[in-house]
Design a protein around this motif. Structure first.
Motif, PDB file in Angstrom:
ATOM      1  N   MET A   1       4.117  -5.876  13.395  1.00  0.00           N
ATOM      2  CA  MET A   1       2.846  -5.876  12.721  1.00  0.00           C
ATOM      3  C   MET A   1       3.097  -5.536  11.270  1.00  0.00           C
ATOM      4  N   ALA A   2       2.499  -6.302  10.361  1.00  0.00           N
ATOM      5  CA  ALA A   2       2.639  -6.063   8.920  1.00  0.00           C
ATOM      6  C   ALA A   2       1.262  -5.767   8.334  1.00  0.00           C
ATOM      7  N   TYR A   3       1.071  -4.540   7.932  1.00  0.00           N
ATOM      8  CA  TYR A   3      -0.190  -4.130   7.316  1.00  0.00           C
ATOM      9  C   TYR A   3      -0.123  -4.338   5.809  1.00  0.00           C
ATOM     10  N   GLN A   4      -1.222  -4.783   5.226  1.00  0.00           N
ATOM     11  CA  GLN A   4      -1.293  -4.941   3.779  1.00  0.00           C
ATOM     12  C   GLN A   4      -1.462  -3.574   3.133  1.00  0.00           C
ATOM     13  N   ASP A   5      -0.844  -3.379   1.974  1.00  0.00           N
ATOM     14  CA  ASP A   5      -1.025  -2.101   1.288  1.00  0.00           C
ATOM     15  C   ASP A   5      -2.330  -2.065   0.493  1.00  0.00           C
ATOM     16  N   GLU A   6      -2.923  -3.192   0.240  1.00  0.00           N
ATOM     17  CA  GLU A   6      -4.235  -3.356  -0.396  1.00  0.00           C
ATOM     18  C   GLU A   6      -4.316  -2.816  -1.817  1.00  0.00           C
ATOM     19  N   VAL A   7      -3.172  -2.739  -2.483  1.00  0.00           N
ATOM     20  CA  VAL A   7      -3.157  -2.280  -3.870  1.00  0.00           C
ATOM     21  C   VAL A   7      -3.713  -3.372  -4.786  1.00  0.00           C
ATOM     22  N   GLY A   8      -3.361  -4.623  -4.525  1.00  0.00           N
ATOM     23  CA  GLY A   8      -3.832  -5.719  -5.372  1.00  0.00           C
ATOM     24  C   GLY A   8      -5.331  -5.914  -5.341  1.00  0.00           C
ATOM     25  N   VAL A   9      -5.951  -5.634  -4.211  1.00  0.00           N
ATOM     26  CA  VAL A   9      -7.402  -5.782  -4.090  1.00  0.00           C
ATOM     27  C   VAL A   9      -8.137  -4.477  -4.410  1.00  0.00           C
ATOM     28  N   LYS A  10      -7.375  -3.504  -4.904  1.00  0.00           N
ATOM     29  CA  LYS A  10      -7.900  -2.226  -5.391  1.00  0.00           C
ATOM     30  C   LYS A  10      -8.614  -1.393  -4.321  1.00  0.00           C
ATOM     31  N   LYS A  11      -8.184  -1.559  -3.056  1.00  0.00           N
ATOM     32  CA  LYS A  11      -8.700  -0.675  -2.011  1.00  0.00           C
ATOM     33  C   LYS A  11      -7.867   0.590  -1.921  1.00  0.00           C
ATOM     34  N   THR A  12      -6.622   0.519  -2.420  1.00  0.00           N
ATOM     35  CA  THR A  12      -5.769   1.694  -2.586  1.00  0.00           C
ATOM     36  C   THR A  12      -5.103   1.586  -3.951  1.00  0.00           C
ATOM     37  N   LYS A  13      -4.475   2.661  -4.368  1.00  0.00           N
ATOM     38  CA  LYS A  13      -3.760   2.667  -5.641  1.00  0.00           C
ATOM     39  C   LYS A  13      -2.275   2.788  -5.373  1.00  0.00           C
ATOM     40  N   ALA A  14      -1.480   2.226  -6.266  1.00  0.00           N
ATOM     41  CA  ALA A  14      -0.020   2.337  -6.144  1.00  0.00           C
ATOM     42  C   ALA A  14       0.344   3.817  -6.085  1.00  0.00           C
ATOM     43  N   GLY A  15       1.165   4.156  -5.102  1.00  0.00           N
ATOM     44  CA  GLY A  15       1.579   5.534  -4.922  1.00  0.00           C
ATOM     45  C   GLY A  15       0.747   6.316  -3.927  1.00  0.00           C
ATOM     46  N   THR A  16      -0.297   5.678  -3.373  1.00  0.00           N
ATOM     47  CA  THR A  16      -1.146   6.387  -2.411  1.00  0.00           C
ATOM     48  C   THR A  16      -1.144   5.767  -1.015  1.00  0.00           C
ATOM     49  N   ALA A  17      -0.720   4.527  -0.907  1.00  0.00           N
ATOM     50  CA  ALA A  17      -0.752   3.849   0.399  1.00  0.00           C
ATOM     51  C   ALA A  17       0.251   4.443   1.387  1.00  0.00           C
ATOM     52  N   GLY A  18       1.252   5.138   0.900  1.00  0.00           N
ATOM     53  CA  GLY A  18       2.261   5.728   1.778  1.00  0.00           C
ATOM     54  C   GLY A  18       1.673   6.641   2.828  1.00  0.00           C
ATOM     55  N   LYS A  19       0.625   7.383   2.478  1.00  0.00           N
ATOM     56  CA  LYS A  19       0.016   8.286   3.464  1.00  0.00           C
ATOM     57  C   LYS A  19      -0.592   7.494   4.620  1.00  0.00           C
ATOM     58  N   TYR A  20      -1.107   6.312   4.348  1.00  0.00           N
ATOM     59  CA  TYR A  20      -1.649   5.470   5.421  1.00  0.00           C
ATOM     60  C   TYR A  20      -0.522   4.906   6.281  1.00  0.00           C
ATOM     61  N   PHE A  21       0.547   4.478   5.625  1.00  0.00           N
ATOM     62  CA  PHE A  21       1.682   3.939   6.371  1.00  0.00           C
ATOM     63  C   PHE A  21       2.380   5.018   7.185  1.00  0.00           C
ATOM     64  N   GLU A  22       2.372   6.237   6.706  1.00  0.00           N
ATOM     65  CA  GLU A  22       2.941   7.343   7.479  1.00  0.00           C
ATOM     66  C   GLU A  22       2.147   7.536   8.771  1.00  0.00           C
ATOM     67  N   GLU A  23       0.838   7.523   8.681  1.00  0.00           N
ATOM     68  CA  GLU A  23      -0.001   7.652   9.879  1.00  0.00           C
ATOM     69  C   GLU A  23       0.204   6.472  10.828  1.00  0.00           C
ATOM     70  N   LEU A  24       0.269   5.261  10.272  1.00  0.00           N
ATOM     71  CA  LEU A  24       0.526   4.081  11.103  1.00  0.00           C
ATOM     72  C   LEU A  24       1.871   4.185  11.794  1.00  0.00           C
TER      73      LEU A  24
END
Length: 117
Positions: A1-24
């Motif tokens: 499964m490949a989750y989008q980091d959603e930085v380009g669509v501005k739902k997250t900011k660069a440097g913050t998506a890691g916390k979501y990926f850690e939970e995943l």
């Protein structure tokens, strides 16, 4: 499964998506599905999100994204390579001039990681 980091669509900011990926990562391991991939958005919108052209992001932002999520994923893909990263002087060049800069900056970093520079 490949989750989008959603930085380009501005739902997250660069440097913050890691916390979501850690939970995943932990949820996938708990479910016995440890293979986790990421879909890194290497674009930004020229003006308004969803209402303007996609252009290549800066490599500084991309490296922040890579460093943020890489501890939690097995592989990283990027959204829409064609037009967002373009090898200079390619007979099949596509996209904005920023696409060439992103390609050059990425390849310089990539080759350095492999000890080729």
């Amino acid at each position: 499964m490949a989750y989008q980091d959603e930085v380009g669509v501005k739902k997250t900011k660069a440097g913050t998506a890691g916390k979501y990926f850690e939970e995943l990562y932990y949820m996938h391991n708990k479910a016995g599905r440890s293979r986790l991939w990421a879909d890194l958005e290497v674009f930004e919108f020229e003006k308004d999100v969803y209402d303007s052209a996609l252009i290549s992001s800066s490599f500084d932002r991309v490296i922040t994204q890579l460093e943020d999520i890489s501890p939690f994923v097995e592989n990283i893909l990027i959204y829409q390579y064609v037009g967002l990263m373009s090898k200079p002087d390619s007979i099949a060049g596509a996209g904005h001039k920023r696409a060439e800069k992103l390609y050059v900056d990425y390849m310089r970093w990539f080759n350095k990681q492999r000890g080729l520079v």
